[in-house]
Write a protein that holds these residues in place. Sequence first.
Motif, PDB file in Angstrom:
ATOM      1  N   LEU A 135     -51.872 -98.458  -6.045  1.00 17.59           N
ATOM      2  CA  LEU A 135     -52.382 -97.109  -6.285  1.00 17.59           C
ATOM      3  C   LEU A 135     -52.815 -96.449  -4.984  1.00 17.59           C
ATOM      4  O   LEU A 135     -52.559 -95.253  -4.757  1.00 17.59           O
ATOM      5  N   ILE A 136     -53.488 -97.231  -4.108  1.00 18.11           N
ATOM      6  CA  ILE A 136     -54.037 -96.586  -2.914  1.00 18.11           C
ATOM      7  C   ILE A 136     -53.191 -96.777  -1.659  1.00 18.11           C
ATOM      8  O   ILE A 136     -53.372 -96.045  -0.697  1.00 18.11           O
ATOM      9  N   ILE A 155     -57.917 -89.654  -6.104  1.00 16.90           N
ATOM     10  CA  ILE A 155     -58.018 -90.871  -6.908  1.00 16.90           C
ATOM     11  C   ILE A 155     -59.464 -91.308  -7.040  1.00 16.90           C
ATOM     12  O   ILE A 155     -59.926 -91.696  -8.119  1.00 16.90           O
ATOM     13  N   SER A 209     -61.474 -91.645 -10.512  1.00 17.37           N
ATOM     14  CA  SER A 209     -61.963 -92.985 -10.833  1.00 17.37           C
ATOM     15  C   SER A 209     -63.461 -92.989 -11.041  1.00 17.37           C
ATOM     16  O   SER A 209     -63.970 -93.728 -11.888  1.00 17.37           O
ATOM     17  N   TYR A 221     -55.454 -96.628 -14.940  1.00 20.54           N
ATOM     18  CA  TYR A 221     -54.023 -96.467 -14.664  1.00 20.54           C
ATOM     19  C   TYR A 221     -53.215 -97.686 -15.112  1.00 20.54           C
ATOM     20  O   TYR A 221     -52.007 -97.586 -15.299  1.00 20.54           O
ATOM     21  N   ASP A 264     -63.777 -96.100 -13.352  1.00 19.24           N
ATOM     22  CA  ASP A 264     -62.737 -97.081 -13.048  1.00 19.24           C
ATOM     23  C   ASP A 264     -63.173 -97.820 -11.778  1.00 19.24           C
ATOM     24  O   ASP A 264     -62.715 -97.531 -10.680  1.00 19.24           O
ATOM     25  N   VAL A 315     -54.542-101.960  -8.131  1.00 22.31           N
ATOM     26  CA  VAL A 315     -55.247-100.964  -7.316  1.00 22.31           C
ATOM     27  C   VAL A 315     -54.547-100.798  -5.961  1.00 22.31           C
ATOM     28  O   VAL A 315     -54.443 -99.689  -5.441  1.00 22.31           O
ATOM     29  N   THR A 316     -54.070-101.923  -5.411  1.00 17.49           N
ATOM     30  CA  THR A 316     -53.440-101.860  -4.098  1.00 17.49           C
ATOM     31  C   THR A 316     -52.246-100.904  -4.106  1.00 17.49           C
ATOM     32  O   THR A 316     -52.083-100.097  -3.187  1.00 17.49           O
ATOM     33  N   VAL A 319     -61.084 -99.404  -8.671  1.00 16.19           N
ATOM     34  CA  VAL A 319     -60.508 -98.430  -7.748  1.00 16.19           C
ATOM     35  C   VAL A 319     -61.590 -97.887  -6.810  1.00 16.19           C
ATOM     36  O   VAL A 319     -61.381 -97.798  -5.595  1.00 16.19           O
ATOM     37  N   ILE A 354     -61.547 -98.270  -2.710  1.00 11.20           N
ATOM     38  CA  ILE A 354     -61.513 -97.138  -1.783  1.00 11.20           C
ATOM     39  C   ILE A 354     -62.719 -97.172  -0.850  1.00 11.20           C
ATOM     40  O   ILE A 354     -62.585 -96.977   0.360  1.00 11.20           O
ATOM     41  N   SER A 398     -56.416-101.487 -11.970  1.00 13.65           N
ATOM     42  CA  SER A 398     -57.161-100.283 -12.357  1.00 13.65           C
ATOM     43  C   SER A 398     -57.344-100.251 -13.865  1.00 13.65           C
ATOM     44  O   SER A 398     -56.408-100.530 -14.609  1.00 13.65           O
TER      45      SER A 398
END
Lengths: 264, 310
Positions: B88-89, B267, B271, B81, B276, B85-86, B279, B283, B78
Amino acid sequence: MNLRIKKNANSIMGIVLTAIVVIPAIIGIFWTPYDPETINGSLKLAGASWAHPFGCDNFGRDILSRIMLGSSTTFLIGMGTVIGGAVVGTLVGALTGFYGGVIDEVLMRFNDVMLSFPSLLLALTFVAIFGPGKYRVMWALAIAFVPSFARIIRAEFKRVKNMDYVKAARLSGASDFRIMYVHILPNTVKVLINAVLIGFNNAVLAEAGLSFLGIGVQPPDASLGRMLSDSQTYLFTKPSYAIIPGMAIIVMVLGVSMIGKEVE
Amino acid sequence: MKILKKIVSSILVVLVVSTLVFVAFSVIPGDPAVAKLGTMATPEQLENLRQAMGLTDPLPVRYVHWVLGVLQGDFGTSYSYGIPVTDLIADKLPVTVTMAIISMFIMIVLAVVLAIYSAYHEHSLLGRAIGVINQVIMSIPPFFGGIIITLIFGLTFKLFSPGGYISYDINLGKFIGYMIWPAIAIALPKASMAYSLLLSGLIGEKKKDYVRTAYSRGNSSKAVFYRHILKNACIPVITFLGMAFADMIAGTLVIEQVFGIPGLGMILLTSIQNRDYPVVEAIIVCIAVLVIFSNLLVDILYKVVDPRTR
């Protein structure tokens, strides 16, 4: 006879409901009782009064004026989206439905993929690409709505193009363009009107959703979705601030869907 | 055989969609390096960062890198952040899926119970009243429904405390208890659509010849209704379920904002605002995969329930 009256009552109801929101919205494009952006500290979250029938918001702005302006933004975005989507969708649908072939096959596969996505997610994706703002949201939604129009019009063109009267027109030497424009297109009007009404509702809901999330219409432009998201902080102290814009959305969508049922 | 074909085409669709998403977010104007360092950064700093982020490679090279990463569950880092990313989500995905499943369940129960009642009492006052209320509910946008639910059940009757979200890894029971409310908000408009679909199916099937045959064979009216009419009327509703589930997943992204749930939607929004893109891409691809495979599941279910389509 009885049935017809009942049917008429339904469509009259639909027209009345739609008018309740759309007429003030159209007036709101040109005139509002107060300047919707004037901040007045002494009227902060004021209740309903003769001067301000719906009260004032957290900045002391007249809620009625903001509702009128917000509904007109929502209404115009809905119209723009539907017109853009319908024009491009009809073109794509007419050409692919009439000529068929490889391009039709490829485009329709692509169409199916787009259609299987929720329109809100498509709109979110396009807004992420284009950025927020009134006109960009309109573009984003119009692109997201092309596939549904294309599919409906394509099916109609496919159905009508093999009818005897179209064959007769072809035998008498009419050009492809004339057949499509004069002979087939008028036959799709009923389906198209219905698709436009459903599309308008979906556009209104999508716009309200995007603006509610803060990535649709940007301030200072008023929008019903934006008002709803602002109202949440004051939900306990001033619930009417949330209920009025919400009702405006519901009444408009309900009215249009009732008219749509009659067209069917 | 047909099912295998469906599975293959679903995988192809996932590939096409992820390619489109990647290309779209790669060609749009806006420099992620500027977004990260701000406009005050020196050109050298920007150049170094671009190289570190792999932005200087040509698009096809970046695409191949990205796809190979995604296949291993790596969506990149990201920009804002600074973490994968993985990570994060990954822990937000269950929130979205749980909410969509609960709301699916509520939708099915409401639609089936009310449609059966209305089919039995087609001309009664209550049956008609349900029909009218139904049309109004269909027009309620879920986020406004959520606000009304918060106002009535949260603030007035105090059945839950708005904003009092509890994560599933802290207390699963309280998590589900809180999730029910946003799930109702998403489920209501969909339930009213499923209700009308099922009701018109039930009324249509009731008049068919096979129903009369079933009666003449001496079946009780209950047996005819549940074993023949309901079963056949459910078939068109199954197609709707796939669409509804997709819409519900998208709906969770919005309703999270109403109920203050820190899930995928939150998020995604920050993003989008921060540009971003890794991300946002991740998603959208994740939700696309969920949508495509729920449609696949519905297709398979359809073939199982309706032997005519096999």
